[in-house]
Design an enzyme around this catalytic site. Structure first.
Site, PDB file in Angstrom:
ATOM      1  N   ASN A   9       7.841  -9.222  -2.256  1.00  0.00           N
ATOM      2  CA  ASN A   9       7.029  -8.364  -3.111  1.00  0.00           C
ATOM      3  C   ASN A   9       7.263  -6.906  -2.714  1.00  0.00           C
ATOM      4  O   ASN A   9       6.774  -6.456  -1.679  1.00  0.00           O
ATOM      5  CB  ASN A   9       5.551  -8.743  -2.960  1.00  0.00           C
ATOM      6  CG  ASN A   9       4.638  -7.880  -3.805  1.00  0.00           C
ATOM      7  OD1 ASN A   9       5.086  -7.132  -4.667  1.00  0.00           O
ATOM      8  ND2 ASN A   9       3.343  -7.980  -3.557  1.00  0.00           N
ATOM      9  N   LYS A  11       6.107  -4.330  -4.137  1.00  0.00           N
ATOM     10  CA  LYS A  11       4.931  -3.512  -4.461  1.00  0.00           C
ATOM     11  C   LYS A  11       5.382  -2.208  -5.159  1.00  0.00           C
ATOM     12  O   LYS A  11       6.354  -2.235  -5.909  1.00  0.00           O
ATOM     13  CB  LYS A  11       4.091  -3.262  -3.207  1.00  0.00           C
ATOM     14  CG  LYS A  11       3.714  -4.578  -2.500  1.00  0.00           C
ATOM     15  CD  LYS A  11       2.718  -4.405  -1.387  1.00  0.00           C
ATOM     16  CE  LYS A  11       2.452  -5.746  -0.737  1.00  0.00           C
ATOM     17  NZ  LYS A  11       1.428  -5.660   0.323  1.00  0.00           N
ATOM     18  N   HIS A  93      -2.846 -11.091  -6.395  1.00  0.00           N
ATOM     19  CA  HIS A  93      -2.635 -10.424  -5.101  1.00  0.00           C
ATOM     20  C   HIS A  93      -3.881  -9.630  -4.741  1.00  0.00           C
ATOM     21  O   HIS A  93      -4.552  -9.055  -5.598  1.00  0.00           O
ATOM     22  CB  HIS A  93      -1.419  -9.504  -5.170  1.00  0.00           C
ATOM     23  CG  HIS A  93      -0.946  -9.047  -3.817  1.00  0.00           C
ATOM     24  ND1 HIS A  93      -1.575  -8.046  -3.121  1.00  0.00           N
ATOM     25  CD2 HIS A  93       0.077  -9.465  -3.036  1.00  0.00           C
ATOM     26  CE1 HIS A  93      -0.962  -7.859  -1.965  1.00  0.00           C
ATOM     27  NE2 HIS A  93       0.048  -8.714  -1.886  1.00  0.00           N
ATOM     28  N   GLU A  95      -4.357  -6.815  -3.572  1.00  0.00           N
ATOM     29  CA  GLU A  95      -4.377  -5.412  -4.007  1.00  0.00           C
ATOM     30  C   GLU A  95      -4.790  -5.300  -5.468  1.00  0.00           C
ATOM     31  O   GLU A  95      -5.442  -4.333  -5.859  1.00  0.00           O
ATOM     32  CB  GLU A  95      -3.001  -4.780  -3.758  1.00  0.00           C
ATOM     33  CG  GLU A  95      -2.718  -4.609  -2.275  1.00  0.00           C
ATOM     34  CD  GLU A  95      -1.257  -4.590  -1.916  1.00  0.00           C
ATOM     35  OE1 GLU A  95      -0.957  -4.534  -0.710  1.00  0.00           O
ATOM     36  OE2 GLU A  95      -0.400  -4.634  -2.831  1.00  0.00           O
ATOM     37  N   GLU A 163      -2.801 -15.197   1.638  1.00  0.00           N
ATOM     38  CA  GLU A 163      -2.590 -13.891   2.251  1.00  0.00           C
ATOM     39  C   GLU A 163      -3.915 -13.350   2.784  1.00  0.00           C
ATOM     40  O   GLU A 163      -4.721 -12.808   2.019  1.00  0.00           O
ATOM     41  CB  GLU A 163      -2.020 -12.908   1.220  1.00  0.00           C
ATOM     42  CG  GLU A 163      -0.648 -13.283   0.715  1.00  0.00           C
ATOM     43  CD  GLU A 163       0.082 -12.063   0.172  1.00  0.00           C
ATOM     44  OE1 GLU A 163       1.252 -11.886   0.523  1.00  0.00           O
ATOM     45  OE2 GLU A 163      -0.523 -11.286  -0.584  1.00  0.00           O
ATOM     46  N   GLY A 169       0.068  -5.604   5.566  1.00  0.00           N
ATOM     47  CA  GLY A 169       0.485  -4.234   5.836  1.00  0.00           C
ATOM     48  C   GLY A 169      -0.133  -3.627   7.070  1.00  0.00           C
ATOM     49  O   GLY A 169       0.003  -2.428   7.311  1.00  0.00           O
ATOM     50  N   SER A 208       2.078  -9.544   6.798  1.00  0.00           N
ATOM     51  CA  SER A 208       2.896  -8.982   7.878  1.00  0.00           C
ATOM     52  C   SER A 208       3.896  -9.995   8.439  1.00  0.00           C
ATOM     53  O   SER A 208       4.123 -10.060   9.642  1.00  0.00           O
ATOM     54  CB  SER A 208       2.013  -8.408   8.993  1.00  0.00           C
ATOM     55  OG  SER A 208       1.223  -7.335   8.509  1.00  0.00           O
TER      56      SER A 208
END
Length: 245
Positions: A9, A11, A93, A95, A163, A169, A208
């Protein structure tokens, strides 16, 4: 036997030149033939990637809308993706859920529409640090899956990505034991649908993932691959794809 799966991904990262470099690196790499690979560049570069990337790697959009067409500024339809030979989408996701406010119902509706109209979906779930520290991880993930179950009857086009939000991140990674515990819980939840769905649905770990931790994570019985963020922009992504070699 579930085929190992690695998704990348990107992003909101990349430029024409950097993405061409990533594609060239993948095109020339020796990749484990037993691993399915899908990469997801920003929407602007989907066609560029699909037209230049080797044919044995698929391409995913980072979002898709749950209507066929119309006055939905900024959205992309399933038909438009298929017209561009894009066969996958990432949905749910964290985010999208946290920054853009997509609810479980919205994510489930998008997943239903996408899969019923021919796309494959990497469907994401996961808990916040507060949920983890409060011991609510399984409860949160279970609620997300229950929402999806209420909309989905055919699971053959869905790959689940667990996730933990606190590990995305941040450089923090769930321990191998923590990751396996949640993956097993997800598989047990799927067994409530059917043994076939539980046995055949691939569950990826994201958060990560790097070339340093991927091999140990890949040994766990319920971890069927990875959804990789920042590391998918680097040459080491090849090492993650080859985690089981």
């Amino acid at each position: 036997m579930r085929k190992f799966f690695v998704g990348g991904n990107f992003k909101m990262n990349g430029s024409v030149s950097s993405i061409k470099e990533i594609v060239a690196n993948l095109n020339h790499a020796t990749l484990d033939e037993a691993t399915e690979v899908v990469i997801s560049p920003p929407a602007l570069y989907l066609s560029l990637v699909r037209e230049t990337l080797r044919s044995d790697i698929e391409v995913a959009a980072q979002n898709v809308f749950d209507k066929p067409n119309g006055a939905f500024t900024g959205e992309i339809s399933v038909a438009q993706l298929k017209d561009s030979n894009i066969k996958w989408a990432i949905l749910g996701h964290s985010e999208r859920r946290t920054i853009l406010g997509e609810s479980d119902d919205v994510v489930s509706s998008k997943t239903k529409y996408a899969t019923e109209n021919g796309l494959h979906v990497i469907w994401c779930c996961g808990e916040s640090l507060e949920d983890r520290e409060a011991g609510n991880t399984i409860e949160v993930v279970s609620a997300q899956i229950e929402s999806l179950k209420s909309q989905i009857s055919d699971w053959s086009k869905i790959v689940i990505a667990y996730e933990p939000i606190w590990a995305i991140g941040t450089g923090k990674v769930a321990t191998t034991e923590q990751a396996q515990e949640v993956h097993k819980a997800i598989r047990d939840l799927l067994r409530g649908i059917s043994s076939q769905v539980a046995d055949e649905t691939r569950i990826l770990y994201g958060g990560s993932v790097s070339e340093k931790n991927c091999k140990e994570l890949s040994t766990q019985p319920d971890i069927d691959g990875f959804l990789v963020g920042g590391a998918s922009l680097k040459p080491a992504f090849v090492d993650i794809i080859n985690a089981r070699k």
